[in-house]
Design a protein around this motif. Structure first.
Motif: not given
Length: 395
Positions: A349-352, A314-319, A223-228
């Motif tokens: 907004d999470v695309v597999i 709770d994802v605010s920025t789609p990825f 949880e403490g990491y990010t998409h990037d």
């Protein structure tokens, strides 16, 4: 001369055929044979090691003797006191795996000898430590601790192996047996990595199945990491047996490499061999997965592999969640592999974006491959690029 030499190799002897380990040496070791003599992990009568070719004030050692690492205290006559857990870089021995990990420096390797180890392993803020079994070492805990990770929904869950905020902590070569702590009345995990990176390699892992609902054999959650900036983990060359609800599950911003494992469930226990969950990405390559065939009472399907994007509202920025599933053998499950999740209201907004190639999926009871997306109106999507697969004899 027995008063000055405990071990002597005469001229012409093949030193490679002789090993002198884990002894109290109150007189010296001399090698006039061919090659180097292995005389590591001995007590030489001085905490700084042998004299002669050594650097201490203990018994003498000749040239062509490998004496390091050495013990800094004598081995007691009680077999239980022999060295079982050793930091080979610091030449320090320990009475528990937890103590050895906590005292390790970055880059250290801890070796664990034959035996059964019943204690909890609860470690934080470890960096670049390898904990390797050198023989038939079984980690069979008899107690658990709470997760205590600051997440209200998971705070009170329990685990006997808790790794939090660690970087590159690796366990290699063990049998992990959770039969003494599994409890149908608890939500528990056998091995928990929270906001941590590392690897599990060449282990036998399992015995978590109960009549309960929420047993997780191995979980990596970041949880403490990010998409990037994801938490990389490796699970390779392991055997999973009777793994409860989930053999291996990832959540949060994990990037998992899962390769060359066997997952097998022989118990009547609904669940998944591998669940690549929520925001996590990764690749699932060259695994054998079978026996996850018992259905849930909640009308969900058990599956060999479950790739989902649930718990992402709770994802605010789609990825895009990138996943590769390749070269696996998946059979005798209820569903071979499921892409997407079937519960409305759990994802956003999470695309597999999945690559599915060169797998053999067969003899699964309900379906070989199931693709679904209950939350498309909320921005969820599931894309599967399939090629080179053999999907056959699925009902």
């Amino acid at each position: 001369n027995s008063t000055t030499t405990a071990v002597y190799l005469h001229s012409g002897a093949d030193a490679s055929q002789v090993t002198v380990n884990r002894n109290n040496l109150f007189s010296g070791v001399a090698n006039d044979g061919d090659g180097q003599l292995n005389a590591t992990y001995n007590w030489w009568g001085d905490e700084d090691g042998p004299s002669g070719a050594g650097f201490g004030d203990g018994s003498t050692v000749s040239e062509d003797v490998d004496f390091s690492p050495y013990l800094d205290a004598p081995i007691e006559n009680d077999p239980a006191q022999t060295v079982k857990i050793l930091n080979v870089d610091q030449n320090e021995s320990y009475t528990s795996i937890q103590a050895a990990i906590r005292a390790a420096n970055a880059g250290d390797t801890i070796e664990v000898a034959d035996g059964t180890y019943p204690n909890v392993i609860n470690v934080t803020d470890v960096q670049n430590v390898t904990v390797r079994a050198t023989g038939d070492a079984t980690i069979k805990p008899t107690a658990m601790v709470t997760w205590d990770v600051g997440n209200s929904g998971q705070q009170s869950r329990e685990t006997p192996i808790r790794v939090v905020d660690a970087e590159n902590l690796s366990f290699e070569g063990y049998t992990f047996d959770f039969g003494q702590v599994k409890d149908a009345n608890k939500q528990f995990a056998g091995i928990l990595y929270w906001n941590s990176t590392g690897s599990l390699r060449n282990n036998h892992i399992g015995n978590t199945s109960t009549s309960g609902f929420y047993e997780q054999t191995t979980i990596f959650q970041a949880e403490g990491y990010t998409h990037d900036d994801r938490a990389p983990v490796v699970v390779a060359n392991n055997t999973y047996r009777n793994t409860g609800r989930q053999g291996l599950v990832t959540h949060g911003y994990v990037d998992a490499h899962v390769e060359n494992n066997e997952f097998h469930s022989a118990d009547d226990d609904a669940g998944y061999a591998i669940e690549l969950g929520s925001e996590s990405t990764g690749e699932i390559v060259d695994n054998e997965i079978h026996g996850y065939a018992d259905p849930f009472n909640s009308f969900s399907e058990s599956a060999g592999v479950y790739v989902e994007n649930a718990f992402t509202t709770d994802v605010s920025t789609p990825f895009v969640k990138s996943v590769r599933v390749a070269d696996n053998e998946i059979y005798d499950n209820q569903v071979g592999i499921q892409f997407g999740q079937t519960w409305d209201g759990y994802s956003a907004d999470v695309v597999i974006d999945a690559t599915f190639e060169n797998n053999h999926v067969y003899d699964n009871a309900l379906a070989g491959v199931h693709v679904t997306d209950e939350n498309a109106p909320e921005g969820s999507a599931v894309h599967v690029d399939a090629s080179g697969n053999i999907v056959e004899n699925n009902s």
